[in-house]
Design a protein around this motif. Structure first.
Motif, PDB file in Angstrom:
ATOM      1  N   ALA A 101       7.301  44.893   7.918  1.00 29.43           N
ATOM      2  CA  ALA A 101       8.024  44.230   7.352  1.00 29.43           C
ATOM      3  C   ALA A 101       6.859  43.451   7.238  1.00 29.43           C
ATOM      4  N   PHE A 102       6.633  42.707   8.312  1.00 27.22           N
ATOM      5  CA  PHE A 102       5.062  41.854   8.668  1.00 27.22           C
ATOM      6  C   PHE A 102       4.083  42.396   7.419  1.00 27.22           C
ATOM      7  N   VAL A 103       3.628  43.534   7.273  1.00 23.77           N
ATOM      8  CA  VAL A 103       2.819  43.884   7.030  1.00 23.77           C
ATOM      9  C   VAL A 103       2.939  44.197   5.349  1.00 23.77           C
ATOM     10  N   TYR A 104       4.108  44.546   5.078  1.00 24.61           N
ATOM     11  CA  TYR A 104       4.478  44.937   3.829  1.00 24.61           C
ATOM     12  C   TYR A 104       4.662  42.834   2.964  1.00 24.61           C
ATOM     13  N   GLU A 105       5.288  43.044   3.667  1.00 23.52           N
ATOM     14  CA  GLU A 105       5.143  41.160   3.290  1.00 23.52           C
ATOM     15  C   GLU A 105       4.205  40.196   2.658  1.00 23.52           C
ATOM     16  N   ALA A 106       3.345  40.042   3.484  1.00 20.02           N
ATOM     17  CA  ALA A 106       2.088  39.889   3.419  1.00 20.02           C
ATOM     18  C   ALA A 106       1.117  40.391   2.374  1.00 20.02           C
ATOM     19  N   LEU A 107       1.661  41.563   2.572  1.00 20.14           N
ATOM     20  CA  LEU A 107       0.784  42.376   0.752  1.00 20.14           C
ATOM     21  C   LEU A 107       1.288  42.196  -0.328  1.00 20.14           C
ATOM     22  N   ARG A 108       2.565  41.696   0.023  1.00 22.36           N
ATOM     23  CA  ARG A 108       3.378  41.437  -1.557  1.00 22.36           C
ATOM     24  C   ARG A 108       2.946  39.708  -2.196  1.00 22.36           C
ATOM     25  N   ASN A 109       2.553  40.004  -0.704  1.00 27.86           N
ATOM     26  CA  ASN A 109       2.654  37.986  -1.118  1.00 27.86           C
ATOM     27  C   ASN A 109       1.219  37.810  -2.035  1.00 27.86           C
ATOM     28  N   ALA A 110      -0.334  38.983  -1.540  1.00 27.48           N
ATOM     29  CA  ALA A 110      -1.268  39.171  -1.511  1.00 27.48           C
ATOM     30  C   ALA A 110      -1.259  39.100  -2.896  1.00 27.48           C
ATOM     31  N   LEU A 111       0.048  40.244  -3.459  1.00 25.03           N
ATOM     32  CA  LEU A 111      -0.876  41.134  -4.528  1.00 25.03           C
ATOM     33  C   LEU A 111       0.472  39.899  -5.903  1.00 25.03           C
ATOM     34  N   ALA A 112       1.363  39.841  -5.649  1.00 25.10           N
ATOM     35  CA  ALA A 112       1.491  38.516  -5.962  1.00 25.10           C
ATOM     36  C   ALA A 112       0.677  37.415  -6.362  1.00 25.10           C
ATOM     37  N   ASP A 113       0.297  36.901  -5.967  1.00 27.31           N
ATOM     38  CA  ASP A 113      -1.162  36.050  -5.673  1.00 27.31           C
ATOM     39  C   ASP A 113      -2.133  36.537  -7.211  1.00 27.31           C
ATOM     40  N   ARG A 114      -1.957  37.341  -7.056  1.00 27.72           N
ATOM     41  CA  ARG A 114      -3.197  37.845  -7.838  1.00 27.72           C
ATOM     42  C   ARG A 114      -2.249  38.736  -9.225  1.00 27.72           C
ATOM     43  N   GLY A 115      -0.659  38.395  -9.254  1.00 31.67           N
ATOM     44  CA  GLY A 115       0.018  38.150 -10.326  1.00 31.67           C
ATOM     45  C   GLY A 115       0.371  40.050 -10.579  1.00 31.67           C
ATOM     46  N   ILE A 116       0.456  40.513  -9.450  1.00 34.97           N
ATOM     47  CA  ILE A 116       0.932  41.668  -9.117  1.00 34.97           C
ATOM     48  C   ILE A 116       2.330  41.898  -9.301  1.00 34.97           C
ATOM     49  N   SER A 117       2.928  42.200  -9.328  1.00 37.57           N
ATOM     50  CA  SER A 117       4.559  42.035  -9.724  1.00 37.57           C
ATOM     51  C   SER A 117       5.202  42.635  -7.944  1.00 37.57           C
ATOM     52  N   ARG A 118       6.669  42.873  -7.556  1.00 37.41           N
ATOM     53  CA  ARG A 118       7.100  43.673  -6.864  1.00 37.41           C
ATOM     54  C   ARG A 118       7.404  44.962  -7.023  1.00 37.41           C
ATOM     55  N   ILE A 119       7.813  44.905  -8.561  1.00 38.76           N
ATOM     56  CA  ILE A 119       8.175  46.350  -9.066  1.00 38.76           C
ATOM     57  C   ILE A 119       6.681  46.973  -9.352  1.00 38.76           C
ATOM     58  N   LYS A 120       6.146  46.706  -9.396  1.00 37.72           N
ATOM     59  CA  LYS A 120       4.355  46.958  -9.694  1.00 37.72           C
ATOM     60  C   LYS A 120       4.168  47.483  -8.077  1.00 37.72           C
ATOM     61  N   LEU A 121       4.495  46.778  -7.481  1.00 38.31           N
ATOM     62  CA  LEU A 121       4.103  47.092  -5.861  1.00 38.31           C
ATOM     63  C   LEU A 121       4.737  48.637  -5.561  1.00 38.31           C
ATOM     64  N   ASP A 122       6.321  48.579  -5.504  1.00 39.34           N
ATOM     65  CA  ASP A 122       7.397  49.892  -5.076  1.00 39.34           C
ATOM     66  C   ASP A 122       6.705  50.189  -6.513  1.00 39.34           C
ATOM     67  N   VAL A 123       6.092  50.445  -6.962  1.00 42.09           N
ATOM     68  CA  VAL A 123       5.991  52.204  -8.131  1.00 42.09           C
ATOM     69  C   VAL A 123       4.204  52.412  -7.000  1.00 42.09           C
ATOM     70  N   LEU A 124       3.748  51.641  -7.119  1.00 40.42           N
ATOM     71  CA  LEU A 124       2.752  51.893  -6.117  1.00 40.42           C
ATOM     72  C   LEU A 124       2.946  52.438  -4.764  1.00 40.42           C
ATOM     73  N   SER A 125       3.539  52.338  -3.998  1.00 39.30           N
ATOM     74  CA  SER A 125       4.170  52.302  -3.002  1.00 39.30           C
ATOM     75  C   SER A 125       5.121  53.739  -2.955  1.00 39.30           C
ATOM     76  N   ALA A 126       5.379  53.757  -3.704  1.00 40.47           N
ATOM     77  CA  ALA A 126       6.074  55.353  -4.264  1.00 40.47           C
ATOM     78  C   ALA A 126       4.364  56.198  -4.460  1.00 40.47           C
ATOM     79  N   ALA A 127       4.246  56.104  -5.374  1.00 41.82           N
ATOM     80  CA  ALA A 127       3.202  56.641  -5.493  1.00 41.82           C
ATOM     81  C   ALA A 127       2.055  57.294  -4.365  1.00 41.82           C
ATOM     82  N   ARG A 128       1.965  56.582  -3.947  1.00 40.42           N
ATOM     83  CA  ARG A 128       0.854  56.558  -2.712  1.00 40.42           C
ATOM     84  C   ARG A 128       1.862  57.435  -1.834  1.00 40.42           C
ATOM     85  N   THR A 129       3.210  57.472  -1.559  1.00 44.66           N
ATOM     86  CA  THR A 129       4.403  58.507  -0.929  1.00 44.66           C
ATOM     87  C   THR A 129       4.261  60.339  -1.675  1.00 44.66           C
ATOM     88  N   SER A 130       4.304  60.151  -2.961  1.00 41.80           N
ATOM     89  CA  SER A 130       4.299  61.034  -3.311  1.00 41.80           C
ATOM     90  C   SER A 130       2.971  61.640  -3.772  1.00 41.80           C
TER      91      SER A 130
END
Length: 140
Positions: A101-130
């Motif tokens: 949870a700590f890693v995910y939250e920190a990555l999400r915050n870092a991506l949000a600072d770069r303008g990448i939304s949580r939805i995009k992060l979830d899509v990237l995570s799902a694609a990585r798992t697939s």
């Protein structure tokens, strides 16, 4: 090809560790952290295969202690420190979940600072798992 089971995050923080069988507490500095292990540096070489206990805080109120096995310990000639890779061993689920949870939250915050939304992060995570499942022949 080796795929990591858990996402890692580059995070510098102080930690302490003990080598099993020795009461001496040693200090180090984390370089990256994931739910499956940690990479840190110290001023001494650690024997590969040795078991150690690592203590650190993710947040001021969140002390973590985990047992792990040294998978590598190499001298970095640039800064003259030893770089250690530790695979966590028999880590309780709630501790692994806290780290994840700590890693995910920190990555999400870092991506949000770069303008990448949580939805995009979830899509990237799902694609990585697939992709990982496909490469592993569906065994994940």
């Amino acid at each position: 090809m080796h795929l990591r089971e858990y996402q890692r995050l580059g995070v510098p923080f102080r930690l302490s560790y003990t080598i099993e069988g020795s009461p001496t507490v040693r200090l180090g500095c984390a370089r990256d952290l994931g739910a499956g292990g940690i990479q840190f540096e110290s001023d001494e070489v650690l024997p590969e295969g040795a078991y150690i206990r690592v203590q650190f805080e993710l947040r001021p109120d969140s002390k973590i202690e985990v047992r792990g096995r040294v998978t590598s310990s190499n001298l970095d000639p640039v800064d003259a420190t030893y770089q250690h890779r530790i695979a966590f061993d028999s880590i309780p689920d709630h501790v692994r979940d806290s780290i994840r949870a700590f890693v995910y939250e920190a990555l999400r915050n870092a991506l949000a600072d770069r303008g990448i939304s949580r939805i995009k992060l979830d899509v990237l995570s799902a694609a990585r798992t697939s992709t990982a499942k496909r490469l592993a022949g569906g065994r994940i």
